[in-house]
Motif scaffolding. Structure first.
Motif, PDB file in Angstrom:
ATOM      1  N   PRO A  99       0.821  -1.217   0.000  1.00  0.00           N
ATOM      2  CA  PRO A  99       0.000   0.000   0.000  1.00  0.00           C
ATOM      3  C   PRO A  99       0.851   1.261   0.000  1.00  0.00           C
ATOM      4  N   GLY A 100       0.286   2.333  -0.529  1.00  0.00           N
ATOM      5  CA  GLY A 100       0.985   3.610  -0.557  1.00  0.00           C
ATOM      6  C   GLY A 100       0.924   4.259  -1.919  1.00  0.00           C
ATOM      7  N   ALA A 101       1.828   5.179  -2.168  1.00  0.00           N
ATOM      8  CA  ALA A 101       1.844   5.915  -3.444  1.00  0.00           C
ATOM      9  C   ALA A 101       3.237   6.459  -3.689  1.00  0.00           C
ATOM     10  N   ILE A 102       3.632   6.463  -4.962  1.00  0.00           N
ATOM     11  CA  ILE A 102       4.887   7.070  -5.404  1.00  0.00           C
ATOM     12  C   ILE A 102       4.509   8.297  -6.220  1.00  0.00           C
ATOM     13  N   LEU A 103       4.907   9.473  -5.750  1.00  0.00           N
ATOM     14  CA  LEU A 103       4.392  10.719  -6.302  1.00  0.00           C
ATOM     15  C   LEU A 103       5.516  11.601  -6.831  1.00  0.00           C
ATOM     16  N   ASN A 104       5.206  12.325  -7.904  1.00  0.00           N
ATOM     17  CA  ASN A 104       6.123  13.301  -8.496  1.00  0.00           C
ATOM     18  C   ASN A 104       5.466  14.673  -8.392  1.00  0.00           C
ATOM     19  N   VAL A 105       6.128  15.594  -7.710  1.00  0.00           N
ATOM     20  CA  VAL A 105       5.544  16.914  -7.460  1.00  0.00           C
ATOM     21  C   VAL A 105       5.196  17.618  -8.765  1.00  0.00           C
ATOM     22  N   ALA A 106       6.055  17.494  -9.776  1.00  0.00           N
ATOM     23  CA  ALA A 106       5.789  18.164 -11.056  1.00  0.00           C
ATOM     24  C   ALA A 106       4.512  17.631 -11.694  1.00  0.00           C
ATOM     25  N   ASP A 107       4.293  16.329 -11.637  1.00  0.00           N
ATOM     26  CA  ASP A 107       3.081  15.748 -12.212  1.00  0.00           C
ATOM     27  C   ASP A 107       1.840  16.208 -11.459  1.00  0.00           C
ATOM     28  N   LEU A 108       1.964  16.403 -10.148  1.00  0.00           N
ATOM     29  CA  LEU A 108       0.809  16.814  -9.341  1.00  0.00           C
ATOM     30  C   LEU A 108       0.464  18.282  -9.562  1.00  0.00           C
ATOM     31  N   ALA A 109       1.480  19.118  -9.783  1.00  0.00           N
ATOM     32  CA  ALA A 109       1.250  20.558  -9.875  1.00  0.00           C
ATOM     33  C   ALA A 109       0.878  21.024 -11.276  1.00  0.00           C
ATOM     34  N   SER A 110       1.398  20.354 -12.308  1.00  0.00           N
ATOM     35  CA  SER A 110       1.257  20.881 -13.672  1.00  0.00           C
ATOM     36  C   SER A 110      -0.190  20.970 -14.173  1.00  0.00           C
ATOM     37  N   PRO A 111      -1.091  20.013 -13.874  1.00  0.00           N
ATOM     38  CA  PRO A 111      -2.453  20.157 -14.412  1.00  0.00           C
ATOM     39  C   PRO A 111      -3.143  21.450 -13.988  1.00  0.00           C
ATOM     40  N   SER A 112      -2.988  21.854 -12.730  1.00  0.00           N
ATOM     41  CA  SER A 112      -3.622  23.098 -12.275  1.00  0.00           C
ATOM     42  C   SER A 112      -3.005  24.310 -12.947  1.00  0.00           C
ATOM     43  N   ILE A 113      -1.702  24.262 -13.193  1.00  0.00           N
ATOM     44  CA  ILE A 113      -1.031  25.378 -13.864  1.00  0.00           C
ATOM     45  C   ILE A 113      -1.502  25.479 -15.306  1.00  0.00           C
ATOM     46  N   VAL A 114      -1.640  24.331 -15.978  1.00  0.00           N
ATOM     47  CA  VAL A 114      -2.119  24.331 -17.367  1.00  0.00           C
ATOM     48  C   VAL A 114      -3.548  24.872 -17.429  1.00  0.00           C
ATOM     49  N   GLU A 115      -4.407  24.458 -16.511  1.00  0.00           N
ATOM     50  CA  GLU A 115      -5.779  24.962 -16.494  1.00  0.00           C
ATOM     51  C   GLU A 115      -5.801  26.484 -16.324  1.00  0.00           C
ATOM     52  N   ALA A 116      -4.927  26.993 -15.453  1.00  0.00           N
ATOM     53  CA  ALA A 116      -4.915  28.433 -15.203  1.00  0.00           C
ATOM     54  C   ALA A 116      -4.392  29.207 -16.404  1.00  0.00           C
ATOM     55  N   VAL A 117      -3.325  28.725 -17.043  1.00  0.00           N
ATOM     56  CA  VAL A 117      -2.728  29.479 -18.148  1.00  0.00           C
ATOM     57  C   VAL A 117      -3.627  29.454 -19.382  1.00  0.00           C
ATOM     58  N   LEU A 118      -4.474  28.427 -19.502  1.00  0.00           N
ATOM     59  CA  LEU A 118      -5.413  28.356 -20.614  1.00  0.00           C
ATOM     60  C   LEU A 118      -6.763  28.984 -20.272  1.00  0.00           C
ATOM     61  N   SER A 119      -6.887  29.500 -19.040  1.00  0.00           N
ATOM     62  CA  SER A 119      -8.144  30.122 -18.572  1.00  0.00           C
ATOM     63  C   SER A 119      -9.320  29.160 -18.692  1.00  0.00           C
ATOM     64  N   VAL A 337       3.534  31.277 -23.449  1.00  0.00           N
ATOM     65  CA  VAL A 337       4.927  31.543 -23.079  1.00  0.00           C
ATOM     66  C   VAL A 337       5.193  30.893 -21.727  1.00  0.00           C
ATOM     67  N   VAL A 338       6.193  30.031 -21.673  1.00  0.00           N
ATOM     68  CA  VAL A 338       6.591  29.374 -20.428  1.00  0.00           C
ATOM     69  C   VAL A 338       7.984  29.875 -20.066  1.00  0.00           C
ATOM     70  N   VAL A 339       8.109  30.471 -18.893  1.00  0.00           N
ATOM     71  CA  VAL A 339       9.382  31.030 -18.430  1.00  0.00           C
ATOM     72  C   VAL A 339       9.995  30.072 -17.417  1.00  0.00           C
ATOM     73  N   GLY A 340      11.166  29.528 -17.735  1.00  0.00           N
ATOM     74  CA  GLY A 340      11.870  28.648 -16.808  1.00  0.00           C
ATOM     75  C   GLY A 340      11.621  27.185 -17.105  1.00  0.00           C
ATOM     76  N   MET A 341      12.705  26.430 -17.235  1.00  0.00           N
ATOM     77  CA  MET A 341      12.601  25.023 -17.577  1.00  0.00           C
ATOM     78  C   MET A 341      13.131  24.143 -16.455  1.00  0.00           C
ATOM     79  N   GLY A 342      12.381  24.081 -15.358  1.00  0.00           N
ATOM     80  CA  GLY A 342      12.641  23.101 -14.320  1.00  0.00           C
ATOM     81  C   GLY A 342      11.785  21.873 -14.553  1.00  0.00           C
ATOM     82  N   SER A 343      11.699  21.012 -13.554  1.00  0.00           N
ATOM     83  CA  SER A 343      10.922  19.779 -13.704  1.00  0.00           C
ATOM     84  C   SER A 343       9.438  20.068 -13.887  1.00  0.00           C
ATOM     85  N   THR A 344       8.926  21.112 -13.238  1.00  0.00           N
ATOM     86  CA  THR A 344       7.511  21.464 -13.414  1.00  0.00           C
ATOM     87  C   THR A 344       7.295  22.175 -14.745  1.00  0.00           C
TER      88      THR A 344
END
Length: 592
Positions: A99-119, A337-344
């Motif tokens: 039991p449990g979960a293996i999580l990637n912060v970038a995968d968890l955060a990016s959908p909300s950022i994409v929704e916001a940038v596309l309004s 326009v995406v500024v900065g190329m980190g994992s997210t």
């Protein structure tokens, strides 16, 4: 009455950054006992064999991997929640059963950022076998939510300028909540139900502008021309004059045998490049021609060296890549326009390009590890300081549809956002989505500078870790206004506070959208008098702190002992009472 002891099942947490500290604070607020460790060597001393969960939330993949694997080895039934960014390591840990979960912060955060940038005003997710949509819009008239939206369930209301308290967010209000024109209302319903009401969910894809290979070749040639060393063209002209002048000299002066024009050009090329295959020689020619040959050889060596140096500099120079990105960006419109190329940032770019949107990236590091990925995605890159007007204008921010500021430095993101407002104006319709690390800074930046789309990576990722540690299945996170909401599923345990509870008695800041009964029946939008029973799977939506508090109510009571007696034996003795005569106070934790 003797002394009462409660045996808690602790949650072990490793990590010392903003995410780990938030997870610890929220778990403690939910009533969990936390044991903090620094390395895998502390696992046994922390009691991993009796703990409820092990959460590896630090930024170091190697430390998290070691703790996760050893925790699973020491205790096969403990929940292991690990933060792993590397996809190869994540897949390897996922393969370990338990039991449990293996999580990637970038995968968890990016959908909300994409929704916001596309309004996007719609967040879709699937649960209980149905496709739900959280849909938002501005209220066009005053009235109650029931009068405007009928049976659709409210998720949140953000009061606008016409409300008594502008900017106030009301999570999960009742249908009789009064709204005013301009208020942002967020409702939830099944997708088919919304479409039946004439609410069309916009598509999540677009069509990228295509460029032919000819256009790419033309751009490359123009970029090379603009980036070339100023000495390149004079050197080429001198080389051609030297070659054709020497060819004419050899054609008319070389004797025994006489040369054709082709032979003369061939021999001249041999001499200038110092190849000398040996099929022609100046040995038997006149003194004048041999002196001319000496000058030709020295001149050829020098001009060849200059040309090789200039061409090598052009081909190996990063300026060529810079110029190509600038040239492509000049023709773009309605892009992101995406500024900065980190994992997210790279995760956001991948999702946008996969959905068909044009993207331009601004990056300061010329050695960024994701440049090859951007080349594979055919995304132009502009290198430069994102806080400079010239760099942002090169990406045509005034003609884009949205901007995501995603560098790893919070202060640089804030400065970039301020410069963008100077360029676009404070009333710009283009969403500026700004990534910051912590929740407090996110709220302060939003309030102080007026940014409407500040996203805290901690707020986006922490609910997944907390839910996984406590047994809540997180189905998604999204934002309404500047507040994070979560969708999750939980099992009602026997003897818990939720066992037998009616909907009307639940928290007003969470909403039950569906219940799956043990026999398989699904209750959609249960009514106020609906009652929860042990074994039900409850699907909830609301602010994640409220959902975690509700999850705690759905857990079984802690194991208890009185004067050293076993709680299990006491509970068994109490089991002879009639069920309707008492409500269980003691029950063992379920085997996980």
């Amino acid at each position: 009455m003797g002394e009462v002891f409660q045996f808690h099942r602790e949650i072990i947490v490793c990590g010392d950054d903003a995410l780990a500290n938030t997870i610890i604070d929220e778990l403690r607020g939910a009533g969990a006992r936390i044991i903090r460790i620094n390395s895998a060597a502390d696992l046994l001393g922390a009691g991993v064999h009796r703990s409820r969960a092990v959460v590896c939330a630090g930024p170091n993949d190697a430390v998290n991997l070691e703790i996760a694997l050893l925790a699973r080895r020491y205790s096969p039934n403990v929940r292991v929640v690990a933060r792993i960014a590397d996809s190869v390591l994540r897949g390897a840990v996922d393969a370990v059963s338990g039991p449990g979960a293996i999580l990637n912060v970038a995968d968890l955060a990016s959908p909300s950022i994409v929704e916001a940038v596309l309004s996007r005003n719609a967040h879709q997710f699937e649960t209980a076998g149905m496709e739900f949509v959280v849909w938002g819009s501005e209220a066009r008239k005053a009235g109650t939510l029931r009068e405007i939206y009928g049976d659709l369930a409210p998720v949140a209301v953000v009061h606008g300028k016409n409300a008594p308290v502008p900017g106030d967010i009301v999570p999960c209000p009742g249908r009789d909540q009064k709204v005013f024109p301009g208020d942002w209302t967020s409702m939830i319903g099944v997708k088919d139900e919304l479409e039946a009401r004439g609410i069309n969910v916009p598509p999540s894809t677009a069509t990228r502008s295509s460029q032919s290979r000819v256009r790419h070749a033309i751009d490359a040639v123009r970029a090379m021309r603009e980036d070339a060393n100023p000495l390149l063209f004079p050197s080429l002209i001198f080389t051609l004059v030297l070659m054709f002048g020497a060819t004419a000299m050899v054609r008319f002066s070389y004797v025994n045998p006489r040369m054709s024009w082709l032979d003369a050009l061939y021999f001249t090329s041999e001499t200038i490049t110092s190849v000398g295959f040996g099929d022609f020689s100046f040995a038997a020619q006149s003194s004048v021609l041999r002196i001319f040959a000496i000058g030709l050889m020295f001149g050829g060596v020098m001009i060849t060296a200059i040309l090789v140096a200039i061409v090598a500099d052009l081909l190996l120079s990063r300026r060529f890549v810079h110029t190509a990105g600038l040239r492509r960006a000049r023709r773009m419109r309605d892009h992101i326009v995406v500024v900065g190329m980190g994992s997210t940032g790279i995760r956001v770019v991948r999702e946008l390009t996969a959905n068909g949107y044009d993207v331009v990236v601004i990056e300061q590091d010329e050695n960024n590890r994701f440049l090859s990925t951007l080349a594979d995605l055919d995304v132009p890159v502009i290198f430069g300081d994102s806080t400079m007007h010239q760099t942002l204008q090169s990406a045509r921010v005034d003609h884009c549809r949205g901007i995501a500021v995603m560098t790893q430095d919070d202060m640089e993101n804030i400065r970039t956002g301020i410069v963008l407002l100077e360029i676009l104006g404070p009333d710009t319709k283009q969403p500026i989505v700004m990534r910051v690390q912590g929740r407090a800074l996110s709220a302060a930046v939003s309030q102080q500078f007026g940014f409407e789309n500040v996203r805290s990576i901690v707020d986006l990722a922490a609910p997944w870790f907390i839910g996984a540690a406590m047994g809540l299945k997180v189905l998604g996170t999204f934002w309404v206004g500047q507040r994070s909401f979560m969708v999750g599923a939980m099992l009602v345990a026997e003897g818990s506070e939720l066992d037998g509870l009616k909907m009307v008695d639940m928290s007003t800041q969470t909403r039950v959208i569906a219940i799956t009964r043990p026999e398989g029946a699904v209750s959609l939008r249960p009514r106020r008098n609906s009652q929860l029973r042990a074994g039900d799977t409850v699907y909830l939506i609301g602010p994640y702190r409220e959902l975690i508090a509700t999850l705690r109510k759905g857990q079984p009571p802690p194991i208890t002992a009185i004067n050293g007696d076993s709680a299990l034996a006491l509970a068994a003795a109490r089991g002879t009472q009639r069920p309707e005569a008492r409500r269980p106070r003691w029950a063992p934790d379920p085997v996980e």
